[in-house]
Design an enzyme around this catalytic site. Structure first.
Site, PDB file in Angstrom:
ATOM      1  N   GLU A 236      19.264  -3.580  46.918  1.00 41.67           N
ATOM      2  CA  GLU A 236      20.047  -3.132  48.227  1.00 41.67           C
ATOM      3  C   GLU A 236      18.873  -2.239  48.936  1.00 41.67           C
ATOM      4  O   GLU A 236      18.450  -2.118  50.349  1.00 41.67           O
ATOM      5  CB  GLU A 236      21.176  -2.488  48.134  1.00 41.67           C
ATOM      6  CG  GLU A 236      22.458  -3.247  47.853  1.00 41.67           C
ATOM      7  CD  GLU A 236      22.621  -4.296  48.918  1.00 41.67           C
ATOM      8  OE1 GLU A 236      22.403  -3.900  49.899  1.00 41.67           O
ATOM      9  OE2 GLU A 236      23.256  -5.165  48.516  1.00 41.67           O
TER      10      GLU A 236
ATOM     11  N   TYR B 126      26.231   2.205  54.182  1.00 41.75           N
ATOM     12  CA  TYR B 126      26.381   0.875  53.958  1.00 41.75           C
ATOM     13  C   TYR B 126      25.820   0.642  52.483  1.00 41.75           C
ATOM     14  O   TYR B 126      26.491  -0.243  51.841  1.00 41.75           O
ATOM     15  CB  TYR B 126      25.247   0.163  55.057  1.00 41.75           C
ATOM     16  CG  TYR B 126      25.027  -1.300  54.464  1.00 41.75           C
ATOM     17  CD1 TYR B 126      26.144  -2.334  54.523  1.00 41.75           C
ATOM     18  CD2 TYR B 126      23.993  -1.806  53.925  1.00 41.75           C
ATOM     19  CE1 TYR B 126      26.153  -3.356  54.204  1.00 41.75           C
ATOM     20  CE2 TYR B 126      23.929  -2.763  53.278  1.00 41.75           C
ATOM     21  CZ  TYR B 126      24.750  -3.783  53.394  1.00 41.75           C
ATOM     22  OH  TYR B 126      24.663  -5.001  52.783  1.00 41.75           O
TER      23      TYR B 126
ATOM     24  N   ASP C 244      26.925  -5.089  57.318  1.00 45.05           N
ATOM     25  CA  ASP C 244      25.610  -5.007  57.797  1.00 45.05           C
ATOM     26  C   ASP C 244      25.662  -5.841  59.286  1.00 45.05           C
ATOM     27  O   ASP C 244      26.820  -6.052  59.629  1.00 45.05           O
ATOM     28  CB  ASP C 244      24.719  -5.417  56.682  1.00 45.05           C
ATOM     29  CG  ASP C 244      25.031  -7.239  56.671  1.00 45.05           C
ATOM     30  OD1 ASP C 244      25.827  -7.562  57.233  1.00 45.05           O
ATOM     31  OD2 ASP C 244      24.059  -7.869  55.794  1.00 45.05           O
TER      32      ASP C 244
END
Ligand code: SF4
Length: 239
Positions: free
Chosen positions: A31, A108, A126
């Site tokens: 990520e 996020y 996203d």
């Protein structure tokens, strides 16, 4: 709509290496790399990273200089320092309940890590996910997150969506629409970002004399923990 999306995902979903694991450390690495780097560039670097530092403890033990060197080419190098700091926290005190307490982990990334690693019922939103939700005007659940990301990345494209092959086409109010070009990312050439990347590359090769480097850039890199400034030399890492 959700069922159609999931059926499509089973057939057309992208086979990405971090999707085969629930290891929070591996997912955090993926990520953080994906925050500002494209998927195709991330895949080989992710695999190499995990081979070199397979656990948070291994990364916590690595030198900051090695971590920054390994990150070279992915851009936004501050992410490497934050990732190492996050690994140090996890190695010494485990994963915090509030994942945003980890350096470099915003809402996020925390949602993605929460969903993919810890099975939390949150939908990480996203740009791809947001686009599909806005266009279909449908609110998808957490189980659809990977499928939404893939649909947004490969079918429901930003400017000219491929509605003809979209599994949601029949019920989508935006079917057939065209969209304005997105604002282009600011130019890298000649930017401060480019100067930072250039200076960091020089220091990654060997310690450099302070007088030979761009002072403004060195100060910014030092502030981010990417270099240390001695009396005459600039070296990689925060010392
Ligand atoms: S039908 Fe078109 S606009 Fe609607 S979700 Fe599919 S690709 Fe996107």
């Amino acid at each position: 709509m959700e069922q159609l999306l999931l059926a499509w995902y089973r057939r057309h979903g992208r086979d990405l290496p971090w999707r085969g694991t629930h290891d929070p450390y591996a997912i955090l690495v993926s990520e953080v790399m994906l925050q500002q780097t494209q998927v195709e560039r991330v895949v080989p670097r992710y695999l190499r990273w995990l081979e070199r530092w397979p656990t948070a403890a291994a990364l916590a033990d690595a030198s900051t200089a090695d971590v920054i060197r390994e990150w070279q080419g992915l851009g936004y190098n501050r992410r490497a320092v934050n990732l190492k700091r996050a690994a140090e926290i996890v190695a010494s005190s485990g994963w915090p309940d509030d994942l945003t307490e980890l350096p470099g982990v915003g809402p996020y990334t925390a949602a993605a890590l929460g969903n993919f690693a810890f099975g939390r019922p949150v939908l990480p939103v996203d740009t791809n996910v947001r686009r599909v939700q806005e266009r279909t005007r449908h609110k998808f659940g957490p189980a659809s997150s990977q499928a939404l990301m893939d649909l947004g990345a490969t079918v429901c494209l930003a400017r000219i969506p491929r509605c003809g092959v979209c599994p949601l086409g029949a019920g989508c109010p935006s079917r057939g629409a065209r969209f304005e070009p997105l604002r282009r990312q600011s130019r890298f050439e000649g930017s401060f970002r480019q100067r930072r990347a250039h200076t960091l590359r020089l220091v990654a090769e060997r310690p450099c004399s302070t007088t030979k480097l761009d002072a403004e850039v060195v100060a910014a890199l030092a502030k981010d923990g990417l270099v240390s400034v001695g009396s005459s030399l600039v070296t990689l890492g925060s010392g």
